[in-house]
Structures are given as C-alpha cells and as structure tokens.
Design an enzyme around this catalytic site. Structure first.
Site, PDB file in Angstrom:
ATOM      1  N   HIS A 131      -5.362   0.262   1.432  1.00  0.00           N
ATOM      2  CA  HIS A 131      -5.886  -1.055   1.822  1.00  0.00           C
ATOM      3  C   HIS A 131      -6.993  -0.949   2.867  1.00  0.00           C
ATOM      4  O   HIS A 131      -7.650  -1.938   3.183  1.00  0.00           O
ATOM      5  CB  HIS A 131      -4.751  -1.950   2.346  1.00  0.00           C
ATOM      6  CG  HIS A 131      -4.300  -1.648   3.740  1.00  0.00           C
ATOM      7  ND1 HIS A 131      -3.506  -0.566   4.050  1.00  0.00           N
ATOM      8  CD2 HIS A 131      -4.535  -2.285   4.915  1.00  0.00           C
ATOM      9  CE1 HIS A 131      -3.265  -0.556   5.351  1.00  0.00           C
ATOM     10  NE2 HIS A 131      -3.878  -1.595   5.896  1.00  0.00           N
ATOM     11  N   ASP A 133       0.873  -1.161   0.000  1.00  0.00           N
ATOM     12  CA  ASP A 133       0.000   0.000   0.000  1.00  0.00           C
ATOM     13  C   ASP A 133       0.921   1.224   0.000  1.00  0.00           C
ATOM     14  O   ASP A 133       1.352   1.713   1.039  1.00  0.00           O
ATOM     15  CB  ASP A 133      -0.891  -0.018   1.249  1.00  0.00           C
ATOM     16  CG  ASP A 133      -1.847   1.172   1.312  1.00  0.00           C
ATOM     17  OD1 ASP A 133      -1.647   2.136   0.546  1.00  0.00           O
ATOM     18  OD2 ASP A 133      -2.775   1.138   2.143  1.00  0.00           O
ATOM     19  N   GLU A 167     -10.058  -3.167  15.345  1.00  0.00           N
ATOM     20  CA  GLU A 167      -8.945  -3.920  15.937  1.00  0.00           C
ATOM     21  C   GLU A 167      -8.508  -3.364  17.286  1.00  0.00           C
ATOM     22  O   GLU A 167      -7.700  -3.972  17.979  1.00  0.00           O
ATOM     23  CB  GLU A 167      -7.746  -4.031  14.989  1.00  0.00           C
ATOM     24  CG  GLU A 167      -8.077  -4.786  13.709  1.00  0.00           C
ATOM     25  CD  GLU A 167      -6.899  -4.869  12.753  1.00  0.00           C
ATOM     26  OE1 GLU A 167      -5.948  -4.071  12.904  1.00  0.00           O
ATOM     27  OE2 GLU A 167      -6.922  -5.732  11.880  1.00  0.00           O
ATOM     28  N   GLU A 177       1.522   2.304  13.462  1.00  0.00           N
ATOM     29  CA  GLU A 177       0.440   2.269  12.483  1.00  0.00           C
ATOM     30  C   GLU A 177      -0.716   1.535  13.148  1.00  0.00           C
ATOM     31  O   GLU A 177      -0.923   0.343  12.934  1.00  0.00           O
ATOM     32  CB  GLU A 177       0.897   1.571  11.195  1.00  0.00           C
ATOM     33  CG  GLU A 177      -0.013   1.853  10.008  1.00  0.00           C
ATOM     34  CD  GLU A 177      -1.063   0.783   9.808  1.00  0.00           C
ATOM     35  OE1 GLU A 177      -2.030   0.763  10.604  1.00  0.00           O
ATOM     36  OE2 GLU A 177      -0.921  -0.018   8.877  1.00  0.00           O
TER      37      GLU A 177
END
Length: 512
Positions: free
Chosen positions: A418, A167, A269, A260
C-alpha cells in the site's frame, strides 16, 4: 477552582477503593487490601494519594501534572505517573492498579480525576517551582493542530486500518518477523508504538510476550480494546493505553519496541520521530526495535508517458476563451503545480536508467533531530542513452531478529504494497548517454504538516572528448511537497520501453 461545591469544598475529595496494587514493584506494601484515594490541593498544586487502610504508612503520591488514568475493565483501572516514596522523596515512574467496588464508583473516580487535572493543569495553576504547566507536548510544539486532527481522524477509522491489514506483504512480513523470532519476545515486555488496531500487539502476545503496552493516540484505541478483549487468551497480557507516546507514562521499561512507523518514502507522516522518542523514553539499554533500520533507495528513471501525462494536465489553462475569460495567465503556475506533486504508483523496474543507491536510517542510533532534515548527494552512471525524467524512490526495513533477519521491501518489481513507490518528476528532463555520470542532490526538510518539502536536482556531466575538464552541461531542479502526492494507479502499466521512444504528439518537448 470552579464547581457547585465551591473552591473550599473542592480542595479535598476521597474515594473508598476495593483494593490497590502496584505494578512492576518489589515492595511488600503492594497487596489486595482496602484502600482510599484522596485528591487534595495546596497552594494551587493538585495531588492524588493512594493509601491502604490497614497500613497508614503505605501510600503512593501521584502528581496530577504527569498522571495518566486508563480503564482496564468495568471495575479496574491503572494510574501511571511519576511517584515518590514518603521519606525518600525519590521520583520514578510508577503504576498503580485500582480495583473499584462497582462500576458507578469507577465512573465517579474517572470523572473526578479528569476534573482535577483540568482545574489544576490545563488552566495553568502554579507548580511548586513557580513555573506554569503547559498542556502542549513536544508533538504539539512541532505539528500544527489541523494536521494532527486530520491524521488521528484518518487512523481512527476501521476502513483505513482494513486497508493496511489487507496489505498482506506488510502484515505477513510483520507476523513472520515476530513469530520466527520468538526468542526476542518470550517472557519480554513489549511496547507497541502507534498500535492502531492492536494487531502487532496480538502478534507479540502470540510469540510469548510477558506483557504488551499498546500505545495509540487516535480513537482506534477503543477498537483495539474490543479486538483484544475478543481474544482473551492473548488479551490478558495486553494493556491498551490511549495517548501520545510523547505524553504517556508506562510502569516499566520495555525489552523490545514494535511499530509500523513507515509512511510514503519511509519518512512521510513523521512517525519515525515518535518511534525514536519511544526508544529514548521506554526502551531498556540494548533493547531491540522491530523494525531495526530502514533504507531509502533512489535511481533515475525515464518515463515519457508519465511526463506527457503530467504536462498535459495544465493544458486546460491555455484556453483563451473560457466563458469569455483568458486562462493563460495561470498556465505557467498550473504547469509547475502539477510537477510539484510526487507521483505515487507502482512502476516497471525497466524504467530505471541506472543502478540504485541507498540512504540508511538506523532506528536504534539516530537522534530525533536528525530526522528533521535529509541532505543526500546523488551519483549514478547511466546504463542506457535516454531522457531522464526524474528520480524514483522506494524503501525497505529490516527486522534484525536474534533468529531470523527479515526484510520488508516496497521495491519496484516486488509484490506491491500500500506504500507503492514514489517518483519525483522534473519539468525539464535531461539527456544522457550510456556510461554517462548523473549527479545531483536530494534535500528533504520536515514541515509542521507532518511531512517534508523535497528539493531535487539532477545534472549530467560532460561526456566524450574533453570530459576530463569536468563541468556540467545540463541541470534540472524541482521542488515538491510530500504531503500532496499524485496517486496515479495501483499496478504497473503494461508497456515496453525502448531507447528511441518519442514524446506523445499532443505536446512537444520544445513546447515545454
């Protein structure tokens, strides 16, 4: 304790070391001289003591409850824990670099370290204050084990790391944000939170970081070590630490965090919580965070094709004679089930019905608990007359560097990442006129599968004569699970949208 030597023999165990040296310490006792490491037990409490042979008073006591041991090379390791100076009894985070005489002794020491931790910590031996130690961390308390296992397995595979590395919007933006702000990294201590392949650690080293601690809990930590070792000019300033941010100890505070932590819709998440915990545990006061803040953008959309596509999926359950079985009793449940999936794809921004609004999350200030729930009031003014099929969402993050401010965006119409974009589709669309106000609420509640339950409500206020009296004439709601999205496609569909577009003939609006 268990073991072939018996309990009494296991109460003390010694290892002769080539040398030890303390990390981030101004003490004059830290030097490369022969030393001894001694494991011992008293009243069910395990302890590790490092002592230099030349100076009997120069020793470091390590509590096995908090200790972490990391291998830096074949004959070199680092032990990080809360330690105490003899005589002062002051506790602080301490790191000791251990140099072994050969690889065999290194292996034996690591095996002994794990065995002593297991016997005195995991099995619940009593601590000095009488409390029972627990192997569960804050992460373990709020995340169910099956979800964590799948999560770390997923990110422990190179093919998924490759997907993120390829990406180029993501990776290129991170590289530019770091390199263009060298002043924030040169000579600084950096912690890479959830380091993955270690690429961000390598970027930080390229920017002149004094030292980088790459913390990674999955098996990807081993691949990161290989990648970093293969770049020795940078790798000599990077230490990979395998473990959860909530559990590991570092020998020094960081000047800057890099990570990230973004998932779908920014918050999926629940890694933002880990990022904030790393801030509270490792970052110096007034230290920097890359990224610095994030924004969730929202706007109503109209997409008849998407609506019909989702609705038609449930038609399978309208069969009255499926091998002699009537499936219709499950049709309504299947219909709602398909609309409970957020749609992840890249869409044409011309599908948006009104200008977007945003919700800001400042990573430098927000509390971890504030990430458990988001309750966002919605208000839009329709730019066109159409049917509103739901709420479109995307996010961006800011790298607030001292030299350059750089944004990473996942907006529709921008180069696709992505993460794509996300849309919450209503099973009952609402009709609006141009200039009409759309109100509602986006309520997201974290759950222990590392994601969120989404509750969306959209409503159209009265328009025209009598509008000053207020009131709602249409309202539609849905409940979605961010953990179970519908991954639709990778690029926007090439179709034009008109205000008079009609539903697909296969299914009529009144039938829904």
């Amino acid at each position: 304790m268990e073991g072939s030597k018996g309990e009494e023999a296991q109460k003390q165990q010694e290892f002769a070391l080539a040398s030890i040296s303390e990390l981030a310490s101004s003490s004059s006792s830290s030097s490369l001289t022969p030393a001894v490491a001694r494991f011992s037990a008293e009243d069910g409490v395990g302890e590790l003591r490092f002592q230099q042979e030349a100076e009997s008073d120069a020793r470091v006591n390590v509590d096995l409850q908090t200790a972490q041991l990391f291998k830096l090379g074949p004959v070199q390791s680092v032990c990080i824990s809360q330690g105490s100076d003899t005589g002062t009894e002051k506790l602080f985070s301490r790191g000791v670099t251990i140099h072994f005489k050969n690889e065999e002794e290194s292996g034996a020491f690591h095996n002994a370290f794990e065995q002593w931790k297991k016997d005195f910590i995991v099995q619940g031996k009593k601590l000095p204050n009488g409390e029972i130690s627990s192997s569960k961390s804050k992460f373990d308390d709020k995340i169910e084990p099956s979800s964590a296992k799948m999560y770390f397995h997923y990110y422990g595979q190179l093919l998924h790391q490759q997907n993120m590395l390829q990406d180029y919007v993501r990776t290129g933006t991170y590289y530019a944000a770091v390199i263009e702000n060298r002043v924030d990294f040169t000579g600084r201590v950096v912690v890479d939170v959830g380091a993955g392949s270690g690429i961000l650690s390598l970027f930080a080293a390229q920017a002149g970081a004094k030292h980088v601690y790459a913390v990674e809990a999955s098996e990807m930590a081993e691949y990161a070590r290989k990648l970093i070792a293969g770049n020795p000019s940078l790798g000599q300033r990077i230490t990979v630490i395998k473990g959860k941010v909530e559990e590991v100890e570092l020998p020094e505070k960081a000047d800057i965090l890099i990570s990230e932590p973004m998932g779908t819709l920014l918050i999926n998440e629940r890694m933002l919580e880990t990022y904030v915990i790393a801030r509270d545990r490792f970052l110096q006061p007034n230290g920097k965070m890359f990224p610095t803040l994030g924004r969730i953008h929202m706007a109503p959309f109209s997409d008849e094709y998407l609506f019909v596509e989702i609705a038609n999926k449930a038609l399978f359950w309208q069969q009255q004679n499926y091998y002699g079985v009537d499936l219709q009793p499950l049709y309504a449940s299947a219909f709602q089930g398909y609309f409970s999936q957020p749609v992840v794809d890249a869409f044409d921004p011309r599908l948006l019905v009104a200008p977007s609004m945003s919700h800001v999350i400042d990573f430098t200030k927000i509390n971890e608990e504030d990430l458990y729930e988001f309750d966002i009031p919605l208000r839009f003014v329709a730019a066109v007359g159409t049917r509103v099929h739901g709420l479109a969402c995307w996010f961006d993050v800011l790298f607030d560097g001292s030299t350059v401010q750089r944004w990473l965006t996942t907006a529709p119409g921008a180069p696709t990442t992505h993460w794509y974009q996300l849309r919450c589709v209503l099973s009952q669309p609402i009709y609006v006129m141009a200039g009409q106000e759309i109100t509602g609420r986006l309520h997201m509640i974290a759950h222990n599968a590392q994601s969120y339950t989404i509750y969306l409500t959209l409503a159209a206020k009265m328009w025209g004569p009598g509008a000053e009296q207020g009131g709602i004439i249409q309202e539609s709601s849905c409940k979605l699970d961010l953990k179970e999205p519908y991954y639709r496609m990778s690029q926007p569909q090439a179709y034009t949208i008109t205000q008079d577009q009609q539903p697909h003939q296969q299914i009529q609006a009144q039938d829904l």
